[in-house]
Structures are given as C-alpha cells and as structure tokens.
Design a protein around this motif. Structure first.
Motif, PDB file in Angstrom:
ATOM      1  N   ALA A   1       0.887  -1.179   0.000  1.00 50.21           N
ATOM      2  CA  ALA A   1       0.000   0.000   0.000  1.00 50.21           C
ATOM      3  C   ALA A   1       0.918   1.220   0.000  1.00 50.21           C
ATOM      4  O   ALA A   1       1.930   1.238   0.708  1.00 50.21           O
ATOM      5  CB  ALA A   1      -0.873  -0.014   1.246  1.00 50.21           C
TER       6      ALA A   1
ATOM      7  N   ASN B   1      -3.969   2.780  -8.972  1.00 53.56           N
ATOM      8  CA  ASN B   1      -5.190   2.142  -8.494  1.00 53.56           C
ATOM      9  C   ASN B   1      -5.924   1.392  -9.608  1.00 53.56           C
ATOM     10  O   ASN B   1      -6.551   0.364  -9.355  1.00 53.56           O
ATOM     11  CB  ASN B   1      -6.095   3.182  -7.814  1.00 53.56           C
ATOM     12  CG  ASN B   1      -5.461   3.665  -6.512  1.00 53.56           C
ATOM     13  OD1 ASN B   1      -4.555   3.015  -5.977  1.00 53.56           O
ATOM     14  ND2 ASN B   1      -5.912   4.794  -5.998  1.00 53.56           N
TER      15      ASN B   1
ATOM     16  N   ASN C   1      -3.103   0.167  -4.262  1.00 53.82           N
ATOM     17  CA  ASN C   1      -3.713   1.012  -3.235  1.00 53.82           C
ATOM     18  C   ASN C   1      -2.779   2.207  -3.012  1.00 53.82           C
ATOM     19  O   ASN C   1      -1.857   2.138  -2.209  1.00 53.82           O
ATOM     20  CB  ASN C   1      -3.894   0.208  -1.939  1.00 53.82           C
ATOM     21  CG  ASN C   1      -4.406   1.070  -0.793  1.00 53.82           C
ATOM     22  OD1 ASN C   1      -4.791   2.229  -0.996  1.00 53.82           O
ATOM     23  ND2 ASN C   1      -4.397   0.522   0.420  1.00 53.82           N
TER      24      ASN C   1
ATOM     25  N   ASN D   1      -2.286   6.399  -2.254  1.00 48.61           N
ATOM     26  CA  ASN D   1      -2.909   7.545  -1.574  1.00 48.61           C
ATOM     27  C   ASN D   1      -1.972   8.733  -1.722  1.00 48.61           C
ATOM     28  O   ASN D   1      -0.771   8.558  -1.948  1.00 48.61           O
ATOM     29  CB  ASN D   1      -3.094   7.217  -0.094  1.00 48.61           C
ATOM     30  CG  ASN D   1      -3.922   5.961   0.095  1.00 48.61           C
ATOM     31  OD1 ASN D   1      -5.113   6.036   0.263  1.00 48.61           O
ATOM     32  ND2 ASN D   1      -3.280   4.802   0.021  1.00 48.61           N
TER      33      ASN D   1
ATOM     34  N   LEU E   1      -2.950   4.200   6.540  1.00 45.87           N
ATOM     35  CA  LEU E   1      -2.581   2.865   6.029  1.00 45.87           C
ATOM     36  C   LEU E   1      -2.051   1.906   7.098  1.00 45.87           C
ATOM     37  O   LEU E   1      -1.914   0.712   6.836  1.00 45.87           O
ATOM     38  CB  LEU E   1      -1.515   3.009   4.933  1.00 45.87           C
ATOM     39  CG  LEU E   1      -1.946   3.773   3.667  1.00 45.87           C
ATOM     40  CD1 LEU E   1      -0.750   4.018   2.754  1.00 45.87           C
ATOM     41  CD2 LEU E   1      -3.027   3.008   2.926  1.00 45.87           C
TER      42      LEU E   1
END
Ligand SMILES: NC(=O)c1ccc[n+]([C@@H]2O[C@H](COP(=O)([O-])OP(=O)(O)OC[C@H]3O[C@@H](n4cnc5c(N)ncnc54)[C@H](O)[C@@H]3O)[C@@H](O)[C@H]2O)c1
Length: 269
Positions: free
Chosen positions: A39, A59, A64, A66, A89
């Motif tokens: 992530a 994504n 994943n 961010n 996360l």
C-alpha cells in the motif's frame, strides 16, 4: 529459508511511504512497489489534482495508492506526514526518500538561497524523515527498509551542480550512518545512485532561465553525456523502480549501508 521467487518479492501487507512520487523516478518506484502488493502513500509538493493521474494509474492496476501534499523542505511538516500515513494505512515498513531538486548552476553563480533549498530538501528532510520513521519501526519491533535516492553525482560530479553533488554526497553518508545504528533492529538502509534518467525534472532543467551561453553549454554537456554512455541511452524511471523493489523486498535482507549504482555504465566512462 526455501521460498518461491514470487514470495521473495511479495510486498503484500506492507506500507510504503514514497516522497516525490507524483512523477519521475518516485512515480516509477511507487508503481513497482504497488505491483508487488504494498500500500502506497505518496507525499509530494504538487497539488492533489496534479498527482491524481499517478494515483489513478496505480489504483487502476489494482494497487492502493494515496496522496498527501506537503513541502518536505520544511521539517515541521514531517511528523504530520508520518501521522497521516499511519492513520491512513497503518505501520510503515518501507520508506523511500526520493524527493529532490537539481538546478544547473556554475559554482561562480551559486547563491545561498539555492544552497539552502537544495540541502533542506535533498539532505535535511531525508535525515529527519528517516529519524521519525526508524523511531516508529524500532517502537513497533517489525524492522523495515529505508531506501534513499542519492545520485551518480554523489560518486562523480557531472559539473555545474555543486550544491546538488554536496547534498547527494551527504545522502550517501547518511545512508551508511543510519545503517550502522539501526541494523540491530532489523532495519536496512541502502541508497540507489541513478545515472541519467528520463524524468520531468531532467526536462525542466533544460527549460531553466539560463543565458544563451549557459543553455548551450548545458545542452552540449547532455549530448556528450549520452553519446559516451556504454549503454548509449538515458534510463527510465521503472528501471530505478526495479532496483527499489529489490531493496524493499526480502531478496535484499543481508544488504545494508550499500549504494546500488544504476547508471547505464556512467562510472566506467
Ligand atoms: N533524473 C535523473 O537523472 C536523476 C539522476 C540521479 C538522481 N536523481 C534523483 O532522483 C530523485 C527524483 O528525481 P526526478 O528526476 O524524478 O525528479 P522530478 O523533478 O521529475 O521529480 C521529483 C519529484 O519531487 C517532488 N518535489 C520537489 N520538491 C519537493 C518538495 N519540496 N517537497 C515534496 N516533494 C517535492 C516534485 O514535485 C516531483 O514530483 C531526486 O532525488 C533526484 O536528485 C535523478
């Protein structure tokens, strides 16, 4: 000890913080770590709308990713970066200190402002973000991987980048200093020294406001550089991503305090 190659490079369940990951080498690294299952939290100075393309690309491939916008030059922002990543996360296992600036500048033109901006981002933020992250890794007792992006300029100055070369020499030594102290906690610290890589940053350096003579000198320097390279081409961000994947994975567990040179043969020119 016996495990499949797939398992060796598997980063599922890991959290990676990648600085300067909105574009260029950082983006290449973020994509590769996400493909291995980590992530990702990308921290970069560009507005969220500009980073969205990278986040979406990761994504859309099932990753994943961010985003947090922050100016890493200011170390007051660093604890916020850490808290935001952990709150979003969970515990951090991999830190990639990649954000950096390189500005073409002959030593005779060097200014205090350029020096401070370069050192604050390229070196000071690496030291203080690493400090916060290793403290957390030690507290959580799960070990971790710190990957610093230094540069071939930390080993061989390419010219007209003195402030940058000094910052990257510092990153190389910081890598060793951290590695020596945190190895006993299961944390490895290594750096990657890329040679010339095709990135927006390299394109931008060509667009800097320079005198005609400086512009010409810089272009000549670049052309000579590529033609003399043993591999005769610039590298691509994903090729640095591959090196980062190795350093983030279990495949590199007995490697710490090292520099991984990925330079198309520049050092043997
Ligand atoms: N491209 C090369 O040829 C090359 C070679 C050797 C080392 N490097 C190093 O690799 C790293 C990435 O370089 P690149 O070529 O991808 O550069 P780039 O300019 O293409 O990307 C750098 C990223 O860092 C971000 N950034 C800049 N200032 C920031 C700040 N204050 N706070 C947070 N983020 C900030 C930028 O927005 C960008 O997304 C740098 O550390 C650079 O020194 C690059």
């Amino acid at each position: 000890m016996h495990q499949t190659i797939e398992k060796l490079f598997d980063l599922k369940g890991k959290v990676a913080l990648v600085t300067g990951g909105a574009m260029g080498i950082g983006k290449g690294i973020a994509i590769k770590l996400a493909q291995a299952g980590a992530a990702i939290m990308i921290v970069d100075i560009v507005p969220t709308a500009e980073a969205e393309y990278t986040i979406k690309e990761i994504n859309d491939q099932g990753g994943n990713a961010n985003y947090l916008q922050a100016d890493l030059k200011d170390i007051k922002h660093l604890s916020l970066v850490l808290d935001h990543t952990i709150n979003t996360l969970g515990d951090i296992h991999i830190l990639v200190n990649n954000a950096g600036i390189f500005t073409y500048c002959p030593v005779t033109e060097l200014t205090e402002e350029l020096w401070d901006n370069t050192i604050n981002l390229n070196l000071k933020s690496v030291a203080f973000l690493s400090k916060l992250v290793v403290k957390k890794m030690i507290e959580k007792k799960h070990g971790g991987k710190i990957i610093n992006i230094s540069s071939i300029d930390s080993l061989k100055p390419s010219g007209n980048l003195a402030q940058y070369d000094a910052s990257k020499g510092g990153v190389r030594m910081l890598t060793r200093a951290f590695a020596k102290e945190v190895g006993k906690y299961g944390i490895t610290v290594n750096d990657i020294a890329p040679g010339g890589i095709n990135t927006p940053g390299v394109k931008k350096i060509s667009g800097q406001t320079l005198s005609q003579a400086q512009q010409q000198a810089m272009q000549t320097q670049m052309q000579q550089f590529i033609s003399m390279l043993p591999l005769q081409r610039m590298g691509e961000p994903e090729e640095i991503g591959n090196a980062a994947l190795f350093l983030a994975s279990e495949a590199s567990n007995y490697m710490t305090g090292s520099t991984m040179v990925v330079d198309g043969g520049l050092l043997i020119m």
